[in-house]
Design a protein around this motif. Structure first.
Motif, short mmCIF file in Angstrom:
data_model
loop_
_atom_site.label_atom_id
_atom_site.label_comp_id
_atom_site.label_asym_id
_atom_site.label_seq_id
_atom_site.Cartn_x
_atom_site.Cartn_y
_atom_site.Cartn_z
N ILE A 54 83.61 -15.12 26.01
CA ILE A 54 84.78 -15.83 26.72
C ILE A 54 85.00 -17.12 26.19
CG2 ILE A 54 84.96 -16.70 28.93
CD1 ILE A 54 82.83 -14.82 30.11
N PHE A 55 84.37 -17.85 25.51
CA PHE A 55 84.77 -19.17 25.28
C PHE A 55 85.61 -18.76 23.52
CE2 PHE A 55 83.43 -22.14 21.67
CZ PHE A 55 84.17 -23.10 22.00
N GLY A 58 88.81 -16.28 24.86
CA GLY A 58 89.51 -16.51 26.19
C GLY A 58 90.99 -16.86 26.00
N GLN A 112 87.78 -10.37 28.18
CA GLN A 112 88.95 -11.38 28.12
C GLN A 112 90.37 -11.03 27.86
OE1 GLN A 112 87.46 -14.35 28.82
NE2 GLN A 112 85.80 -12.67 28.94
N THR A 344 89.60 -21.67 31.08
CA THR A 344 88.23 -20.90 31.35
C THR A 344 87.23 -21.08 30.05
OG1 THR A 344 89.11 -19.12 32.84
CG2 THR A 344 87.02 -18.69 31.81
N PRO A 345 87.88 -20.76 28.72
CA PRO A 345 86.75 -21.12 27.79
C PRO A 345 86.20 -22.58 27.66
CG PRO A 345 88.79 -19.96 27.02
CD PRO A 345 89.25 -20.37 28.52
N GLY A 349 82.69 -22.43 27.24
CA GLY A 349 82.03 -23.08 25.86
C GLY A 349 80.91 -23.93 26.37
#
Length: 400
Positions: A54-55, A58, A112, A344-345, A349
């Motif tokens: 996701i990090f 994203g 993502q 979001t990231p 993160g």
């Protein structure tokens, strides 16, 4: 809301995805603890595999979501997620146990691209006055699976094993893709051929976030609360084992209680959606999480822990809906994917960094120390939102 075809279809899709994800996540959690004798660092790796993509992906996924057709993006993401689980299932039969982490990793990558596309569809096809109610409804659905998901995942794993659990997950992802394929065709305007270059859109997304004070503040809040969430995410299992002296399967009951409270909290937000400002909901939710996290780390009593789970669960939808509505109301439609991909990231993160050291911190200090640090970080996240609470500032100036 259910009269809207897009809302109905995405709800059914998300139900299938949630079912598959919970079966997969709990099966992998129990499988890894069986293989490693409850090693906290191995458990932390599960969360890292789930959230690290996701990090990393994203902002890329969010930018492509703005360029690509949302329906087609979502369908292909689900299909490829299903295929990735099948590949992992085959690898597990002939390879080492940690092959299961690969399935979580790849599925998280494809999500993502799918999640920003769903937000884009809602921005296009749901009236603005209904958006907050739709977000609350989706949070309520998540709460339902917080209740039934752990139980279903545990039962399937204990009775049929990791192979069947992963096979069911693959089937759920594939069904979700089929459901989404029933949506009307995307607007041609979503094609990337009519957009600037990928790099230019990527840079524009960052500039858009930086130039918006609400989004900029949300990024700072995300950074702090990401660290807070990451510290406790992998260690909830040890609240059940170390603090409460229960078997590892007791975690499902903690999550079920939390999910029931989330269900009630989500229903409350749906009814009071228009009366509360998103930033106020978020600040209150973070403040309650701060207190609840400290109590969770301190408590060695099952009743106290359960009550804390109820209270924090009730306010969790306030956090989720507050975040989503801050993004939706402060972002133009053309930037939805990129803003979500940029904001979001930051959270993820920081969350991944914290998850990576959570097991180490528990070894070096204690579970209580880790949960206390997390609670302080949640409180800091709530305080950062202060400048976005204009009504409070106005009241203070009048009082003065």
């Amino acid at each position: 809301m259910f009269r809207n075809r897009y809302v109905r279809t995405v709800v059914v899709s998300r139900i299938l995805l949630q079912l598959g994800i919970w079966i997969r996540n709990f099966a992998i959690l129990l499988f890894v603890t069986d293989m490693t004798s409850n090693d906290p660092q191995a458990v932390s790796l599960i969360s890292v595999a789930e959230y690290a993509p996701i990090f990393i992906f994203g902002i890329i996924g969010g930018t492509f979501a703005d360029r690509w057709r949302p329906k087609r993006t979502m369908v292909w993401s689900d299909i490829l997620s299903s295929l990735s689980v099948v590949v992992v299932l085959i690898a597990l039969m002939y390879g080492p146990w940690y092959s299961v982490l690969l399935g979580t990793l790849v599925s998280a990558i494809f999500s993502q691209f799918s999640q920003p596309s769903a937000m884009k569809l809602f921005k296009q096809h749901v009236p603005a006055e209904e958006l907050q109610g739709v977000m609350a409804m989706f949070q309520t659905m998540v709460a339902v699976f917080m209740v039934i998901g752990p139980m279903i995942g545990t039962i399937i794993y204990q009775n049929y094993g990791i192979e069947v659990s992963l096979a069911i997950t693959a089937g759920m992802f594939l069904l979700s893709g089929w459901v989404l394929s029933r949506l009307p065709k995307d607007d041609v305007e979503s094609e990337a051929s009519q957009s600037p270059s990928f790099r230019r859109e990527l840079v524009e997304g960052f500039r858009y976030v930086y130039g918006n004070i609400a989004l900029r503040t949300l990024v700072m809040t995300f950074a702090v609360t990401g660290l807070a969430s990451g510290l406790i995410q992998p260690l909830m299992l040890f609240v059940a084992i170390d603090n409460l002296g229960q078997d590892k399967t007791f975690l499902q009951w903690l999550l079920m209680v939390n999910g029931l409270a989330m269900l009630v909290g989500g229903a409350f937000i749906m009814s009071a959606a228009k009366k509360l400002q998103p930033q106020v909901m978020l600040a209150i939710g973070l403040f309650v999480s701060a207190l609840g996290t400290v109590v969770m780390g301190w408590s060695e009593n099952v009743v106290i822990t359960m009550v804390t789970q109820l209270i924090t669960g009730f306010f969790y939808p306030w956090i989720h809906v507050g975040i989503q509505m801050m993004i939706m109301t402060n972002t133009k439609g053309a930037f939805i994917g990129r803003v979500g991909g940029a904001v979001t990231p930051v959270f993820m993160g920081m969350m991944v960094i914290a998850m990576s050291i959570a097991g180490y911190m528990m070894h070096q200090f204690s579970l209580l120390t880790v949960f206390t640090v997390s609670g302080v970080l949640f409180l800091a996240g709530a305080l950062i939102l202060g400048p976005l609470l204009p009504k409070r500032r106005k009241a203070e100036s009048v009082a003065g």
